[in-house]
Design an enzyme around this catalytic site. Structure first.
Site, PDB file in Angstrom:
ATOM      1  N   ASP A   1      -5.402   6.890  -3.056  1.00 25.14           N
ATOM      2  CA  ASP A   1      -4.888   5.798  -2.225  1.00 25.14           C
ATOM      3  C   ASP A   1      -4.979   6.216  -0.757  1.00 25.14           C
ATOM      4  O   ASP A   1      -4.214   7.074  -0.296  1.00 25.14           O
ATOM      5  CB  ASP A   1      -3.440   5.478  -2.613  1.00 25.14           C
ATOM      6  CG  ASP A   1      -2.932   4.236  -1.893  1.00 25.14           C
ATOM      7  OD1 ASP A   1      -3.057   4.170  -0.647  1.00 25.14           O
ATOM      8  OD2 ASP A   1      -2.429   3.320  -2.565  1.00 25.14           O
TER       9      ASP A   1
ATOM     10  N   ARG B   1      -2.702  -5.090  -1.918  1.00 27.85           N
ATOM     11  CA  ARG B   1      -3.070  -5.401  -3.301  1.00 27.85           C
ATOM     12  C   ARG B   1      -1.825  -5.389  -4.181  1.00 27.85           C
ATOM     13  O   ARG B   1      -0.985  -4.505  -4.063  1.00 27.85           O
ATOM     14  CB  ARG B   1      -4.044  -4.351  -3.852  1.00 27.85           C
ATOM     15  CG  ARG B   1      -5.354  -4.302  -3.143  1.00 27.85           C
ATOM     16  CD  ARG B   1      -6.449  -3.666  -3.952  1.00 27.85           C
ATOM     17  NE  ARG B   1      -6.111  -2.467  -4.705  1.00 27.85           N
ATOM     18  CZ  ARG B   1      -6.946  -1.847  -5.528  1.00 27.85           C
ATOM     19  NH1 ARG B   1      -8.159  -2.331  -5.728  1.00 27.85           N
ATOM     20  NH2 ARG B   1      -6.603  -0.752  -6.152  1.00 27.85           N
TER      21      ARG B   1
ATOM     22  N   THR C   1      -2.179  -6.507 -10.605  1.00 25.24           N
ATOM     23  CA  THR C   1      -3.415  -7.294 -10.754  1.00 25.24           C
ATOM     24  C   THR C   1      -4.541  -6.827  -9.830  1.00 25.24           C
ATOM     25  O   THR C   1      -5.689  -7.239 -10.001  1.00 25.24           O
ATOM     26  CB  THR C   1      -3.141  -8.774 -10.412  1.00 25.24           C
ATOM     27  OG1 THR C   1      -2.748  -8.839  -9.024  1.00 25.24           O
ATOM     28  CG2 THR C   1      -2.021  -9.344 -11.277  1.00 25.24           C
TER      29      THR C   1
ATOM     30  N   ASP D   1      -1.766   5.845   1.468  1.00 20.19           N
ATOM     31  CA  ASP D   1      -0.726   6.842   1.154  1.00 20.19           C
ATOM     32  C   ASP D   1      -1.099   8.221   1.692  1.00 20.19           C
ATOM     33  O   ASP D   1      -0.260   8.945   2.224  1.00 20.19           O
ATOM     34  CB  ASP D   1      -0.521   6.945  -0.369  1.00 20.19           C
ATOM     35  CG  ASP D   1       0.316   5.794  -0.906  1.00 20.19           C
ATOM     36  OD1 ASP D   1       0.931   5.075  -0.083  1.00 20.19           O
ATOM     37  OD2 ASP D   1       0.355   5.616  -2.138  1.00 20.19           O
TER      38      ASP D   1
HETATM   39  C1  PRP Z   1      -6.260  -0.617  -0.048  1.00 18.09           C
HETATM   40  C2  PRP Z   1      -7.383  -0.361   0.954  1.00 18.09           C
HETATM   41  C3  PRP Z   1      -8.047  -1.698   1.035  1.00 18.09           C
HETATM   42  C4  PRP Z   1      -7.864  -2.266  -0.344  1.00 18.09           C
HETATM   43  C5  PRP Z   1      -9.175  -2.222  -1.060  1.00 18.09           C
HETATM   44  O1  PRP Z   1      -5.180  -1.242   0.551  1.00 18.09           O
HETATM   45  O2  PRP Z   1      -6.934   0.103   2.168  1.00 18.09           O
HETATM   46  O3  PRP Z   1      -7.476  -2.557   2.013  1.00 18.09           O
HETATM   47  O4  PRP Z   1      -6.901  -1.438  -0.993  1.00 18.09           O
HETATM   48  O5  PRP Z   1      -9.071  -2.773  -2.313  1.00 18.09           O
HETATM   49  P1  PRP Z   1      -9.822  -4.098  -2.736  1.00 18.09           P
HETATM   50  O6  PRP Z   1     -11.226  -3.974  -2.287  1.00 18.09           O
HETATM   51  O7  PRP Z   1      -9.691  -4.075  -4.244  1.00 18.09           O
HETATM   52  O8  PRP Z   1      -9.122  -5.284  -2.152  1.00 18.09           O
HETATM   53  P2  PRP Z   1      -3.753  -1.381  -0.166  1.00 18.09           P
HETATM   54  O9  PRP Z   1      -3.637  -2.720  -0.823  1.00 18.09           O
HETATM   55  O10 PRP Z   1      -3.529  -0.200  -1.040  1.00 18.09           O
HETATM   56  O11 PRP Z   1      -2.756  -1.398   1.039  1.00 18.09           O
HETATM   57  P3  PRP Z   1      -2.431  -0.226   2.100  1.00 18.09           P
HETATM   58  O12 PRP Z   1      -3.669   0.024   2.916  1.00 18.09           O
HETATM   59  O13 PRP Z   1      -1.324  -0.824   2.888  1.00 18.09           O
HETATM   60  O14 PRP Z   1      -2.005   0.991   1.342  1.00 18.09           O
HETATM   61  N1  URA Z   2      -7.446   1.342  -2.361  1.00 16.88           N
HETATM   62  C1  URA Z   2      -7.417   2.686  -2.181  1.00 16.88           C
HETATM   63  O1  URA Z   2      -6.731   3.189  -1.266  1.00 16.88           O
HETATM   64  N2  URA Z   2      -8.143   3.456  -3.000  1.00 16.88           N
HETATM   65  C2  URA Z   2      -8.890   2.943  -3.994  1.00 16.88           C
HETATM   66  O2  URA Z   2      -9.545   3.712  -4.724  1.00 16.88           O
HETATM   67  C3  URA Z   2      -8.909   1.552  -4.178  1.00 16.88           C
HETATM   68  C4  URA Z   2      -8.181   0.775  -3.333  1.00 16.88           C
END
Ligand code: PRP
Ligand code: URA
Length: 206
Positions: A198, A102, A106, A201
């Site tokens: 997150d 993400r 945005t 993380d």
């Molecule tokens: C997080 C999570 C999902 C996404 C959900 O990933 O693991 O994939 O956000 O959000 P959405 O429904 O609004 O698309 P992130 O983009 O933080 O990447 P990461 O898993 O690499 O930390």
């Molecule tokens: N991705 C995450 O890891 N946590 C949230 O709450 C939303 C998106």
């Protein structure tokens, strides 16, 4: 269709530990594994079986084995935390990978990696992502999976926001969602409330 498993005592137990901000990465990983196992056992209820017979030490018994053709697609990074436990529950599965991230400003998801098998119409696909927030990552991922020929796709997550469920269902009305818990809402930064922060993380200690 969305299934919310929040009444299951094990889901409540492990989700509470995941939510707790004081939970450290190693415990977070352990509890992600445990809660995914519970959710996947539920998801596996819909799998088909091939009937067979088995020779016990005493006689021949009627039995059944899972039909082959299950594919897991974890959404990187956070979905990786669900992959091992999911494969443990459903053996003999194949794995495709998709990387979605993400944009921090945005909250729009972009795909940065995809390596997926060709799907047959009969393949049962389980997309793994612990967080369904806006639903953008999941919806884009499922789009790519369908473009590769899959007809039977399911979304498996640990928590989901109502806004994300609505958006996802509009994009993919034929895909069922299985969630550990449907949380309350998204905040202005599109994080799930009460959520657990997150996930990536916390899982990878970054
Ligand atoms: C997080 C999570 C999902 C996404 C959900 O990933 O693991 O994939 O956000 O959000 P959405 O429904 O609004 O698309 P992130 O983009 O933080 O990447 P990461 O898993 O690499 O930390
Ligand atoms: N991705 C995450 O890891 N946590 C949230 O709450 C939303 C998106």
């Amino acid at each position: 269709m969305t299934t919310d498993l929040s009444t299951h005592p094990l889901v409540q137990h492990y989700l509470t530990i995941l939510r707790d901000r004081s939970t450290q990465a190693s415990e977070f990983r352990r509890c992600s594994k445990c809660i995914t196992e519970v959710i996947m056992v539920e998801a596996a209820k819909q799998l088909s079986l091939d009937l067979m017979q088995v020779q016990t030490p005493l006689e021949i018994a009627d039995g059944a084995r899972l039909s082959p053709g299950v594919v897991f697609v974890p959404i990187l990074r956070a979905g990786l935390g669900m992959l091992d436990p999911a494969m443990g529950v459903i053996p003999g599965s194949s794995v495709g990978y998709i990387g979605m991230e993400r944009d921090e400003a945005t909250a729009e998801a972009k795909c940065y990696y995809a390596k997926m098998p060709d799907f047959r119409a009969s393949t049962q696909v389980f997309v793994l992502d612990p967080m369904l927030a806006t639903g953008g990552s999941a919806a884009q991922c499922v789009e790519q999976i369908k473009a590769k020929g899959a007809k039977n796709v399911n979304m498996v997550c640990i928590t989901a926001a109502p806004e994300g469920i609505a958006a996802f269902e509009e994009a993919h009305p034929d895909v069922s969602i299985l969630a550990g818990k449907i949380d309350r809402e998204l905040n202005d930064q599109k994080y799930i409330l009460p959520g657990l922060g997150d996930f990536g993380d916390r899982l990878f200690n970054t």
